[in-house]
Design an enzyme around this catalytic site. Structure first.
Site, PDB file in Angstrom:
ATOM      1  N   LYS A   1     -19.287  -0.374  29.752  1.00 53.52           N
ATOM      2  CA  LYS A   1     -18.558  -0.019  30.949  1.00 53.52           C
ATOM      3  C   LYS A   1     -18.268  -1.283  31.775  1.00 53.52           C
ATOM      4  CE  LYS A   1     -21.698  -1.161  33.425  1.00 53.52           C
ATOM      5  NZ  LYS A   1     -22.272  -1.496  34.677  1.00 53.52           N
TER       6      LYS A   1
ATOM      7  N   GLU B   1     -31.511  -1.580  44.344  1.00 55.76           N
ATOM      8  CA  GLU B   1     -31.969  -2.672  43.470  1.00 55.76           C
ATOM      9  C   GLU B   1     -32.316  -3.881  44.327  1.00 55.76           C
ATOM     10  OE1 GLU B   1     -29.832  -2.745  39.409  1.00 55.76           O
ATOM     11  OE2 GLU B   1     -28.249  -2.587  40.894  1.00 55.76           O
TER      12      GLU B   1
ATOM     13  N   ASP C   1     -19.307  -0.312  39.331  1.00 60.42           N
ATOM     14  CA  ASP C   1     -20.390  -0.807  38.469  1.00 60.42           C
ATOM     15  C   ASP C   1     -21.461   0.264  38.260  1.00 60.42           C
ATOM     16  OD1 ASP C   1     -21.950  -2.694  37.044  1.00 60.42           O
ATOM     17  OD2 ASP C   1     -23.066  -3.238  38.840  1.00 60.42           O
TER      18      ASP C   1
ATOM     19  N   HIS D   1     -23.159   5.160  35.940  1.00 60.56           N
ATOM     20  CA  HIS D   1     -24.503   5.699  35.856  1.00 60.56           C
ATOM     21  C   HIS D   1     -24.789   6.888  36.773  1.00 60.56           C
ATOM     22  CE1 HIS D   1     -24.797   2.079  33.659  1.00 60.56           C
ATOM     23  NE2 HIS D   1     -25.067   1.284  34.657  1.00 60.56           N
TER      24      HIS D   1
ATOM     25  N   LYS E   1     -27.289  -3.694  46.034  1.00 63.52           N
ATOM     26  CA  LYS E   1     -28.005  -4.911  45.642  1.00 63.52           C
ATOM     27  C   LYS E   1     -28.758  -5.443  46.857  1.00 63.52           C
ATOM     28  CE  LYS E   1     -25.910  -5.068  41.589  1.00 63.52           C
ATOM     29  NZ  LYS E   1     -26.615  -4.637  40.397  1.00 63.52           N
TER      30      LYS E   1
HETATM   31  C1  BG6 Z   1     -25.841  -2.246  34.957  1.00 62.92           C
HETATM   32  C2  BG6 Z   1     -25.125  -2.816  36.139  1.00 62.92           C
HETATM   33  O1  BG6 Z   1     -24.999  -1.389  34.231  1.00 62.92           O
HETATM   34  O2  BG6 Z   1     -26.977  -1.518  35.385  1.00 62.92           O
HETATM   35  C3  BG6 Z   1     -26.053  -3.708  36.924  1.00 62.92           C
HETATM   36  O3  BG6 Z   1     -23.977  -3.558  35.713  1.00 62.92           O
HETATM   37  C4  BG6 Z   1     -27.322  -2.980  37.267  1.00 62.92           C
HETATM   38  O4  BG6 Z   1     -25.393  -4.174  38.101  1.00 62.92           O
HETATM   39  C5  BG6 Z   1     -27.936  -2.335  36.034  1.00 62.92           C
HETATM   40  O5  BG6 Z   1     -28.225  -3.897  37.835  1.00 62.92           O
HETATM   41  C6  BG6 Z   1     -29.117  -1.466  36.388  1.00 62.92           C
HETATM   42  O6  BG6 Z   1     -29.690  -1.003  35.198  1.00 62.92           O
HETATM   43  P1  BG6 Z   1     -31.267  -0.969  34.999  1.00 62.92           P
HETATM   44  O7  BG6 Z   1     -31.473  -0.306  33.681  1.00 62.92           O
HETATM   45  O8  BG6 Z   1     -31.721  -2.384  35.039  1.00 62.92           O
HETATM   46  O9  BG6 Z   1     -31.764  -0.172  36.169  1.00 62.92           O
END
Ligand code: BG6
Length: 489
Positions: free
Chosen positions: A153, A221, A240, A245, A331
């Protein structure tokens, strides 16, 4: 040899052509993940070779060293060095500049080593604008037959580009060869939502508007943008994280019971959720940008890209009408969490006096923690021991950690790569589903709300509280999860 995961892998040997092989995702997840699933002890794949491809002009030896460093830094399990010695022979590398003939020759070499019946898995770990170049190189190298392709993606950046990308992909690959990956759907705790909902009779009867007041999907995050400015500037938090997700997790929470644990049945139920969603209304969206983002290398000093987004989503069907879903991600926030929280209605009347504590800590909740090792909790009001009638929020908690099975957890990419090798589409998204999500996002993309500043280590701009009122965000938690290793008295 004892089969650790019978039936979990493909029957045929595989050549993996990994585009974006020297990129961040490849280094942190894909190469360590491929290392794990190809280990002989796991007995998952009858044979595998990996051909890395990227813009970097590297030799095979340099790529082997790159992979060695990636596996040593990011492999999440104990590393057996003899396993590494075998793995490095399975690697090859072709820079894009060497052209399709060189790629075809590398794949042919790998196939000769593997013998009969080899299948190809092309993994496009590249930004949307490069996906087409990669696909064209595969076509020119004549590598479409016997192949499947995993696409990372975001799938396009809006409806028009997604439709165009899907058309161009379909000119070369049939839809059943295409696997659009959303790694959140491969996470064990996300799959556990399906097990929990559809493997038990207890909660499904109350899984609707009559009992549920609202739902939160919250994925803060602590990470910043680091070396990803080039990608992130053109993407932002909504594209993103949300279109991919968060909406996908929402579909697992909101969907009807599929008729079978089978790709079409599950995808159809998810797509029905997306069809019932109302257009995202920009006035239901808070966009934020952390102070300091504009000075990150590669970021436009006047950038309008959001590094944070919170929104309200309405699903207009019989089960969910009037139940808002609040989604948030960003973020540089104070904690890294992945929480789904289901808030139940409060009792219609309370016999407890106002100073008893009732309702002071929000409604009762069911919470899924989608951390790598899953946790769940059901919180409720209960009586505080002692005289009088004081109420406290208490909880029943489950941690996968307690079962002793947490070590068996497969990382999302590992599981999804194996599924794609087997041709199993269950956990992958469809062209139709993705296009619908872009369609729902179009008004917001056309007229985005202004970005508001937030301080790093904060929970986002103040407007998030108005967005969710009269409810409140669950995070930060008032109570910690119990540490599974500590037993109470
Ligand atoms: C990714 C995003 O798909 O998923 C990132 O591009 C993000 O920005 C990440 O940090 C988070 O995934 P996970 O599995 O580390 O929580």
């Amino acid at each position: 040899m004892v089969k650790m995961h019978p039936g979990a892998g493909p029957h045929d040997p595989q050549v993996v052509v990994l585009f974006g092989a020297t990129g961040d995702l490849s280094r942190r997840k894909l190469l360590p993940g491929l290392f794990h699933i190809t280990q002989e002890d796991n007995d998952l794949i009858p044979g595998c070779r990996i051909v890395g491809v990227s813009l970097d002009d590297m030799t095979r030896e340099e790529f082997v060293q790159f992979t060695h460093d990636a596996v040593h830094e990011f492999y999440s399990r104990e590393l057996d060095h003899s396993e590494w010695d075998e793995f490095d022979d399975w690697l090859d590398y072709i820079p894009v500049s060497a052209g399709p003939e060189a790629l075809a020759a590398a794949v042919a070499r790998a196939e000769t080593q593997l013998g009969e019946g080899v299948r190809r898995l092309h993994y496009l770990s590249v930004p949307p604008k490069s996906a087409l170049d990669a696909i064209t190189m595969l076509r020119d190298a004549n590598l479409i037959e016997r192949s499947r392709v995993i696409m990372e993606k975001p799938f396009g950046t809006d409806l028009e580009s997604a439709v165009k990308l899907n058309e161009q992909v379909h000119n070369i690959f049939a839809e059943d060869q295409v696997f659009r990956i959303d790694h959140f759907l491969g996470k064990e705790p996300a799959l556990n939502i399906l097990a929990f909902r559809f493997g038990n009779g207890l909660f499904e009867p109350i899984w609707n508007r009559n009992f549920i007041s609202h739902v939160q999907i919250d994925v803060p995050e602590t990470l910043g943008i680091e070396q990803r400015a080039g990608f992130y500037e053109n993407t932002g938090a909504y594209r993103d994280m949300v279109v991919t997700h968060l909406f996908q997790i929402m579909a697992f929470i909101a969907m009807e019971a599929p008729t079978a644990l089978e790709p079409n049945a599950i995808r159809e139920e998810k797509n029905k959720v997306f069809r019932s969603m109302q257009m995202i209304d920009p006035s239901d969206v808070v966009r934020g940008q952390y102070s300091g983002y504009r000075s990150v290398d590669g970021v436009d000093p006047e950038s309008d890209t959001e590094t944070f987004v919170a929104l309200k989503v309405n699903i207009d069907n019989w089960r969910w009408a009037g139940v808002p879903f609040f989604l948030r991600t960003g973020k540089r926030m104070p904690e890294g969490q992945r929480i789904v929280s289901i808030a139940f209605h409060e009792p219609p009347q309370s016999m407890f006096p106002a100073n008893s504590g009732i309702g002071t800590q929000g409604p009762d909740h069911l919470t899924f923690d989608l951390a790598d090792s899953a946790k769940m909790s059901l919180s409720f009001y209960g009586k505080r021991p002692g005289p009088g009638m004081q109420l406290d929020k208490q909880s029943l908690q489950f941690a996968m950690h307690d079962t002793g099975l947490a070590g068996d957890v497969f990382e999302a990419y590992e599981r999804l790569i194996l599924d794609a090798m087997k041709g199993d589409h269950t956990l992958f998204t469809t062209a139709q589903g993705i296009e619908r999500l872009w369609e729902l996002s179009q008004t917001l993309l056309d007229s985005p709300t202004p970005v508001r500043k937030y301080e790093p280590d904060s929970w986002g701009p103040n407007a998030i509280h108005q967005l969710i009122a009269p409810h409140a965000w669950r995070l930060p938690f008032e109570r910690e999860w119990r540490d599974p290793n500590v037993t109470g008295e």
